[in-house]
Write an enzyme that holds these catalytic residues in place. Structure first.
Site, PDB file in Angstrom:
ATOM      1  N   GLU A   1       0.883  -1.162   0.000  1.00 39.53           N
ATOM      2  CA  GLU A   1       0.000   0.000   0.000  1.00 39.53           C
ATOM      3  C   GLU A   1       0.919   1.210   0.000  1.00 39.53           C
ATOM      4  OE1 GLU A   1      -3.041  -0.578  -0.619  1.00 39.53           O
ATOM      5  OE2 GLU A   1      -2.981  -2.711  -0.136  1.00 39.53           O
TER       6      GLU A   1
ATOM      7  N   HIS B   1      -7.255  -4.345  -0.147  1.00 37.03           N
ATOM      8  CA  HIS B   1      -6.428  -3.145  -0.005  1.00 37.03           C
ATOM      9  C   HIS B   1      -5.680  -3.105   1.326  1.00 37.03           C
ATOM     10  CE1 HIS B   1      -7.389  -1.457  -3.828  1.00 37.03           C
ATOM     11  NE2 HIS B   1      -8.678  -1.488  -3.576  1.00 37.03           N
TER      12      HIS B   1
ATOM     13  N   ASP C   1      -4.084  -9.049   0.446  1.00 38.37           N
ATOM     14  CA  ASP C   1      -4.029  -9.034  -1.018  1.00 38.37           C
ATOM     15  C   ASP C   1      -2.941  -9.969  -1.546  1.00 38.37           C
ATOM     16  OD1 ASP C   1      -6.091  -7.204  -0.972  1.00 38.37           O
ATOM     17  OD2 ASP C   1      -4.962  -5.563  -1.874  1.00 38.37           O
TER      18      ASP C   1
END
Length: 194
Positions: free
Chosen positions: A29, A165, A170
Protein backbone atom coordinates in the site's frame (compact mmCIF):
# COMPACT_ATOMS: atom_id res chain seq x y z
CA UNK A 1 23.06 -6.88 -43.42
CA UNK A 2 25.94 -5.65 -41.29
CA UNK A 3 28.72 -7.84 -39.99
CA UNK A 4 29.62 -7.33 -36.35
CA UNK A 5 32.69 -9.55 -36.24
CA UNK A 6 31.20 -12.44 -34.29
CA UNK A 7 28.90 -15.36 -35.00
CA UNK A 8 25.47 -15.73 -33.46
CA UNK A 9 23.67 -19.04 -33.09
CA UNK A 10 20.14 -19.61 -31.87
CA UNK A 11 19.40 -22.63 -29.74
CA UNK A 12 15.84 -23.80 -29.08
CA UNK A 13 15.01 -23.89 -25.39
CA UNK A 14 12.50 -26.25 -23.85
CA UNK A 15 10.20 -24.34 -21.49
CA UNK A 16 9.22 -25.96 -18.24
CA UNK A 17 7.80 -24.98 -14.89
CA UNK A 18 10.06 -25.55 -11.89
CA UNK A 19 7.76 -26.71 -9.06
CA UNK A 20 10.50 -25.99 -6.51
CA UNK A 21 10.79 -22.33 -7.49
CA UNK A 22 10.32 -19.90 -4.61
CA UNK A 23 7.96 -17.01 -5.33
CA UNK A 24 7.67 -13.90 -3.16
CA UNK A 25 4.05 -12.91 -3.73
CA UNK A 26 4.00 -9.39 -2.47
CA UNK A 27 1.65 -6.47 -2.18
CA UNK A 28 2.15 -2.92 -1.00
CA UNK A 29 0.00 0.00 0.00
CA UNK A 30 1.34 3.46 -0.82
CA UNK A 31 0.64 7.17 -0.40
CA UNK A 32 -0.04 7.48 -4.14
CA UNK A 33 0.61 6.11 -7.60
CA UNK A 34 4.19 7.13 -8.50
CA UNK A 35 7.31 5.72 -6.90
CA UNK A 36 9.31 8.92 -7.44
CA UNK A 37 6.74 11.06 -5.62
CA UNK A 38 5.09 8.67 -3.15
CA UNK A 39 6.10 6.18 -0.48
CA UNK A 40 5.17 2.72 0.78
CA UNK A 41 2.85 2.55 3.82
CA UNK A 42 2.51 -1.22 4.15
CA UNK A 43 4.25 -4.36 2.86
CA UNK A 44 2.85 -7.88 2.85
CA UNK A 45 4.74 -10.84 1.39
CA UNK A 46 3.61 -14.45 1.10
CA UNK A 47 6.47 -16.80 0.19
CA UNK A 48 5.20 -19.61 -2.05
CA UNK A 49 6.82 -22.93 -3.04
CA UNK A 50 4.76 -25.35 -5.07
CA UNK A 51 1.16 -24.50 -4.23
CA UNK A 52 1.85 -23.73 -0.60
CA UNK A 53 2.47 -20.50 1.30
CA UNK A 54 5.51 -21.45 3.41
CA UNK A 55 6.16 -18.11 5.13
CA UNK A 56 4.69 -14.62 5.54
CA UNK A 57 6.14 -11.21 6.32
CA UNK A 58 4.32 -7.95 6.89
CA UNK A 59 4.73 -4.51 8.39
CA UNK A 60 3.31 -1.04 8.27
CA UNK A 61 5.87 1.53 7.10
CA UNK A 62 6.18 5.15 8.18
CA UNK A 63 6.23 6.96 4.80
CA UNK A 64 7.56 10.18 6.37
CA UNK A 65 4.77 12.10 4.69
CA UNK A 66 1.04 12.68 5.01
CA UNK A 67 -1.26 9.91 3.76
CA UNK A 68 -3.96 11.52 1.59
CA UNK A 69 -7.59 11.10 2.68
CA UNK A 70 -8.54 9.18 -0.49
CA UNK A 71 -5.79 6.62 0.24
CA UNK A 72 -6.97 6.28 3.86
CA UNK A 73 -10.52 5.76 2.59
CA UNK A 74 -9.25 3.00 0.28
CA UNK A 75 -6.84 1.20 2.63
CA UNK A 76 -7.89 2.22 6.13
CA UNK A 77 -4.27 3.23 6.81
CA UNK A 78 -3.90 6.72 8.27
CA UNK A 79 -1.10 8.89 9.64
CA UNK A 80 -1.68 7.77 13.24
CA UNK A 81 -1.39 4.07 12.32
CA UNK A 82 2.06 4.50 10.77
CA UNK A 83 3.45 7.16 13.15
CA UNK A 84 5.38 4.62 15.26
CA UNK A 85 6.05 2.16 12.40
CA UNK A 86 9.58 1.61 11.06
CA UNK A 87 10.96 3.55 8.12
CA UNK A 88 11.61 1.47 5.01
CA UNK A 89 15.37 1.93 5.57
CA UNK A 90 14.99 0.27 8.99
CA UNK A 91 13.47 -2.91 7.50
CA UNK A 92 15.29 -2.92 4.14
CA UNK A 93 17.76 -5.62 5.21
CA UNK A 94 14.95 -7.86 6.57
CA UNK A 95 12.98 -7.45 3.33
CA UNK A 96 16.08 -8.12 1.24
CA UNK A 97 16.82 -11.35 3.15
CA UNK A 98 13.17 -12.49 2.97
CA UNK A 99 13.10 -11.96 -0.82
CA UNK A 100 16.47 -13.63 -1.46
CA UNK A 101 16.38 -16.39 -4.08
CA UNK A 102 12.73 -15.78 -4.98
CA UNK A 103 10.91 -14.52 -8.04
CA UNK A 104 9.25 -11.16 -7.22
CA UNK A 105 5.54 -11.58 -7.98
CA UNK A 106 2.77 -8.99 -7.79
CA UNK A 107 -0.58 -8.20 -9.32
CA UNK A 108 0.57 -5.45 -11.72
CA UNK A 109 4.20 -6.18 -10.89
CA UNK A 110 5.77 -3.07 -12.43
CA UNK A 111 3.90 -0.83 -9.97
CA UNK A 112 5.13 -2.69 -6.89
CA UNK A 113 8.60 -3.30 -8.33
CA UNK A 114 9.10 0.42 -9.03
CA UNK A 115 8.28 1.28 -5.41
CA UNK A 116 10.60 -1.41 -4.03
CA UNK A 117 13.39 -0.29 -6.34
CA UNK A 118 13.00 3.37 -5.31
CA UNK A 119 12.71 2.60 -1.58
CA UNK A 120 15.77 0.32 -1.67
CA UNK A 121 17.66 3.01 -3.60
CA UNK A 122 16.78 5.61 -0.93
CA UNK A 123 18.05 3.14 1.70
CA UNK A 124 21.37 2.68 -0.14
CA UNK A 125 20.66 -0.73 -1.70
CA UNK A 126 20.62 -1.90 -5.31
CA UNK A 127 17.39 -3.81 -5.99
CA UNK A 128 17.15 -6.27 -8.85
CA UNK A 129 15.06 -9.44 -9.01
CA UNK A 130 13.37 -11.62 -11.62
CA UNK A 131 9.70 -10.68 -11.70
CA UNK A 132 6.37 -12.13 -12.71
CA UNK A 133 3.04 -10.33 -13.15
CA UNK A 134 -0.13 -12.15 -12.13
CA UNK A 135 -2.27 -9.80 -14.25
CA UNK A 136 -0.32 -10.66 -17.40
CA UNK A 137 -0.14 -14.37 -16.59
CA UNK A 138 -3.86 -14.61 -15.71
CA UNK A 139 -4.69 -13.11 -19.12
CA UNK A 140 -2.75 -16.00 -20.68
CA UNK A 141 -4.13 -18.67 -18.37
CA UNK A 142 -7.76 -17.56 -18.44
CA UNK A 143 -8.37 -15.36 -21.49
CA UNK A 144 -11.61 -13.48 -22.12
CA UNK A 145 -12.53 -12.24 -18.65
CA UNK A 146 -14.05 -8.75 -18.51
CA UNK A 147 -11.66 -7.61 -15.77
CA UNK A 148 -8.35 -8.83 -14.37
CA UNK A 149 -8.41 -6.69 -11.22
CA UNK A 150 -7.53 -8.53 -8.04
CA UNK A 151 -11.05 -8.03 -6.63
CA UNK A 152 -12.73 -9.38 -9.77
CA UNK A 153 -10.38 -12.35 -10.13
CA UNK A 154 -10.78 -13.38 -6.50
CA UNK A 155 -14.57 -13.15 -6.90
CA UNK A 156 -14.44 -15.12 -10.18
CA UNK A 157 -12.40 -17.94 -8.60
CA UNK A 158 -14.18 -17.75 -5.22
CA UNK A 159 -10.93 -16.90 -3.39
CA UNK A 160 -11.39 -15.63 0.15
CA UNK A 161 -9.97 -12.16 0.73
CA UNK A 162 -9.91 -11.01 4.36
CA UNK A 163 -9.26 -7.29 3.83
CA UNK A 164 -9.00 -5.94 0.29
CA UNK A 165 -6.43 -3.15 0.00
CA UNK A 166 -4.42 -4.42 2.94
CA UNK A 167 -1.03 -5.72 1.88
CA UNK A 168 -0.80 -9.24 3.33
CA UNK A 169 -4.44 -10.06 2.63
CA UNK A 170 -4.03 -9.03 -1.02
CA UNK A 171 -0.70 -10.89 -1.30
CA UNK A 172 -2.24 -14.11 0.04
CA UNK A 173 -5.22 -13.81 -2.31
CA UNK A 174 -2.87 -13.21 -5.25
CA UNK A 175 -0.86 -16.28 -4.17
CA UNK A 176 -4.01 -18.31 -4.95
CA UNK A 177 -4.01 -16.77 -8.43
CA UNK A 178 -0.35 -17.73 -8.78
CA UNK A 179 -1.33 -21.35 -8.07
CA UNK A 180 -3.89 -21.21 -10.90
CA UNK A 181 -1.26 -19.67 -13.20
CA UNK A 182 1.31 -22.34 -12.32
CA UNK A 183 -1.21 -25.15 -12.90
CA UNK A 184 -1.87 -23.65 -16.34
CA UNK A 185 1.87 -23.41 -17.05
CA UNK A 186 2.40 -27.06 -16.04
CA UNK A 187 -0.53 -28.14 -18.22
CA UNK A 188 0.89 -26.18 -21.17
CA UNK A 189 4.36 -27.69 -20.79
CA UNK A 190 2.85 -31.21 -20.67
CA UNK A 191 0.75 -30.57 -23.77
CA UNK A 192 3.40 -28.77 -25.83
CA UNK A 193 5.06 -30.76 -28.63
CA UNK A 194 8.64 -31.83 -27.93
Amino acid sequence: KRKAGFKVALTPVERFHNTNQTYAMENIETTGGRANNHRITEIGIAKVVGNEVIDRWQTLINPQRHIPRNITNLTGIDDDMVADSPLFAEVAEQVNVFLEGAVFVAHNVNFDYSFFKKEFERAGYRFRMPKLCTVREMKKAVPGLTSYSLANLTAHFDIDMEQHHRALSDAQAAAELLNIINEHRIEQSLNSPT
